[in-house]
Each structure stands twice: as structure tokens, then as C-alpha cells.
Design an enzyme around this catalytic site. Sequence first.
Site, mmCIF file in Angstrom:
data_model
loop_
_atom_site.group_PDB
_atom_site.id
_atom_site.type_symbol
_atom_site.label_atom_id
_atom_site.label_comp_id
_atom_site.label_asym_id
_atom_site.label_seq_id
_atom_site.Cartn_x
_atom_site.Cartn_y
_atom_site.Cartn_z
ATOM 1 C CE LYS A 39 39.063 70.840 8.128
ATOM 2 N NZ LYS A 39 38.010 70.188 8.939
ATOM 3 C CE1 TYR A 251 29.732 96.832 -12.565
ATOM 4 C CE2 TYR A 251 31.243 95.875 -10.954
ATOM 5 C CZ TYR A 251 30.879 96.129 -12.281
ATOM 6 O OH TYR A 251 31.674 95.669 -13.294
ATOM 7 C CG MET A 299 36.247 89.304 -10.510
ATOM 8 S SD MET A 299 36.122 88.641 -12.170
ATOM 9 C CE MET A 299 34.373 88.347 -12.322
HETATM 10 C C1 LIG Z 1 38.252 70.576 10.264
HETATM 11 C C2 LIG Z 1 38.131 69.623 11.398
HETATM 12 C C3 LIG Z 1 38.877 69.821 12.566
HETATM 13 C C4 LIG Z 1 39.673 71.070 12.826
HETATM 14 O O1 LIG Z 1 38.752 72.020 13.347
HETATM 15 P P1 LIG Z 1 39.212 73.475 13.792
HETATM 16 O O2 LIG Z 1 37.965 74.065 14.349
HETATM 17 O O3 LIG Z 1 39.655 74.153 12.549
HETATM 18 O O4 LIG Z 1 40.295 73.320 14.786
HETATM 19 C C5 LIG Z 1 38.839 68.832 13.533
HETATM 20 N N1 LIG Z 1 38.070 67.733 13.380
HETATM 21 C C6 LIG Z 1 37.304 67.540 12.285
HETATM 22 C C7 LIG Z 1 36.462 66.316 12.181
HETATM 23 C C8 LIG Z 1 37.295 68.470 11.259
HETATM 24 O O5 LIG Z 1 36.528 68.285 10.182
#
Ligand SMILES: *Cc1c(COP(=O)(O)O)cnc(C)c1O
Length: 360
Positions: A39, A251, A299
Site C-alpha cells: 500500500k 529560522y 522547506m
Molecule cells: C499496513 C497493514 C499491514 C502491514 O503492517 P506492517 O506493520 O507494515 O507489516 C498489515 N495489515 C494491515 C491491516 C495493515 O493495515
Amino acid sequence: MSNSTNAGAILTIDLGALKQNYLTLADHLSTGELAAVVKANAYGLGVQESATALHAAGCTIFFVATVDEGIALRAILPKATIYIFHGVLPDTGEELIAHSLIPILNSLDQINDWHPHRAQPAGIHLDTGMSRLGLSPQECEQCVALLTDYNIDLVMSHLACAETENHPKNEVQLDLFNALKQVIPAKHASIAASSGIYLGADYQIDLCRAGVALYGVNPIPAETNPMAQVVRLQAKILQTRSVDTPQTVGYGATHQATKPTKIATLAIGYADGYMRSLSNSGTAFIGDFEVPVVGRVSMDLTTVDVTDVPVALLKPGSLVDLIGPNNPIDKIADQASTIGYEILTGLGSRFERRYLSAEV
Ligand SMILES: *Cc1c(COP(=O)(O)O)cnc(C)c1O
């Protein structure tokens, strides 16, 4: 490797290390199969390159968050099994099916929305303690009759405290999951993400969903990181200057020189994901010389104290490691008061991205 690029910073992604991490995690399983979570553009590292490398390492099952991520992944891997964590939203059912994507149904509403497509495979998320997505234990009982003619391919749950090995919540969630999966039978069951894999065989049931560990973040923070480093982030020196008290840097004048000091200004800033919370707390490396971030990260620019670094290493265009062999993601995350996940997914788009070949 040549620095010749117009970009101020170079992000190098080692696909060989990514594949090695897949194999390391798969080796650690005493039971079950290893799926990859890709993802958010493979946690910021590029889903095209990452998913292709993971597939070459033997991965055939993938998870993404959204339908659009699933459609993009389907174009990369025509035959892989692809699950969608967010499940089905009103009107997305047809699109899921058109791309052979398997939704994880998270609520009674989603189960109802999937009803016209119930002959197609779907997963069910059972909430065992995150209170985020998934059916409550009571809802599981409620929908048993409804689900009889659904094609339930997977039941899954998600652990809240898996990175803390002795956290009592882990066992509570596992016990509840094992009870609920009796109520809703499915072909496969899954509870472990990266850290859960290291909680032992009881947690590895059937299908593990590894994300962050694949990308080099330590899944067992209390122990030495078993994962190979996938990411290196280097920024160019734009210029160096000498300052002395009472001059201040950046800054807000948050850093004041107390003695003759040499400052290098780097072509990277918070717009690139080098977080502002690293102001006066981050450390970078020039070769083996550790150089502290002084003053605020702005930035497009970051200033480091290079007083102790040989001048030969400080030419304009010389590369400084912001993430590298001496300063892994977990260390930067600590310095930024965040977690490796946020560092990875926040990496910006102005870098030149270089992918090292996937040969293991
Ligand atoms: C993102 C996610 C994972 C992966 O988790 P990691 O800690 O990055 O291995 C697994 N299951 C669900 C439901 C997630 O949202």
C-alpha cells in the site's frame, strides 16, 4: 556511483535487499505463507519496482489499502492475488471484480454492499481490539446466516501492540481471533503483520501480511534489526560557511554558535520528507563522520555542523547521508520522534530515485 544529477538529493532503493527481506521473513515462518503489503506506493518506495522484485522473490499474494492501488498493482502483476484492506465502498463492487481484486469486508454495510457479488471471493476483517475496521464479536454472530452463500476466502484481524513482545494484548487478541474464526469459517486466516511474525508460530497462522519489515524497518525494536537496509537518502552540499558566536543558524535563531564552527547547507528539507522535527536533533553522516543538524530544517534546506570533517569531503555537490549505513530509518525516526513508517511514506518526489538491481 556518479552524483551527476540535477536533483539536490538521491534516494537509492536496493531491490536486492527488498528481496532478501522477503526471504528472511519467509524463512522465519514455521507455518503459513508470506504476503507482501505494498500500500501507499510500497511505503513510498515505488510499487512498480517493489512489487516486481517481491514477485520475483516468490511472493504471489499482495495487500493494498485502496481500490485504485489495487488497479495499479493489477496492471503490474496480472496473476497475483490482491486484497484490498479498505474493502468495498458503495459503487466500487464492479470495479473490484473487473480487476479481480478481493475486498476485505470490514462492516455489516460492506457485507451488504458485496451481496450482489457474493459468489466472488472476499475477506472478512474481525476486530479483536483495534476498534478501527472490522466486525465486532457481536456482529460476527449476527452475520453468520447472511454469510452462508458468500465465498469467504480469508478472515483476518490486526494486532495493536505486536512490536512489544510481552504485551498482554497480543494474546488476548489472538485468543479472540481463534474463537471468532470458528464462527466465520474461511479458507485462510491471517493475524500477523511484520512484528506479529516474530511473536511465534501461534501468530503465523496461514497468511502473514508483511509490510514495513520488507522495506528495512526493524519489526522487533527491542532486538537487533534482522532486516537488510533498503533505503539510502543522500543530499548534496550546496555551500559551506564559517560562523562564530554570536551568530545564529536558521529560522527562529534556534542554534547559536558558541565557538568557530563550520556549517554545510544541504539541498534537502521538509518538502522532501526530511522532517522539520529533525531540527537540532537529527544526525547525518559524511563518510564515517557524524554531523548534527543545527538550526531548523526548512522547506528546501538543512544545515549541519561540519566543523570536524576534512575539507576534502565538503566540496559543493558532495553527498551527505541522511539515511544510510550509519543512520538507518529507525534511528532517524527516533530523532524525529516518529516511526519508520512515517519516514518512509513521507519521502518526497524531488529526489532522483535510483533502483539497485534485484539480484540477490
Ligand atoms: C499496513 C497493514 C499491514 C502491514 O503492517 P506492517 O506493520 O507494515 O507489516 C498489515 N495489515 C494491515 C491491516 C495493515 O493495515
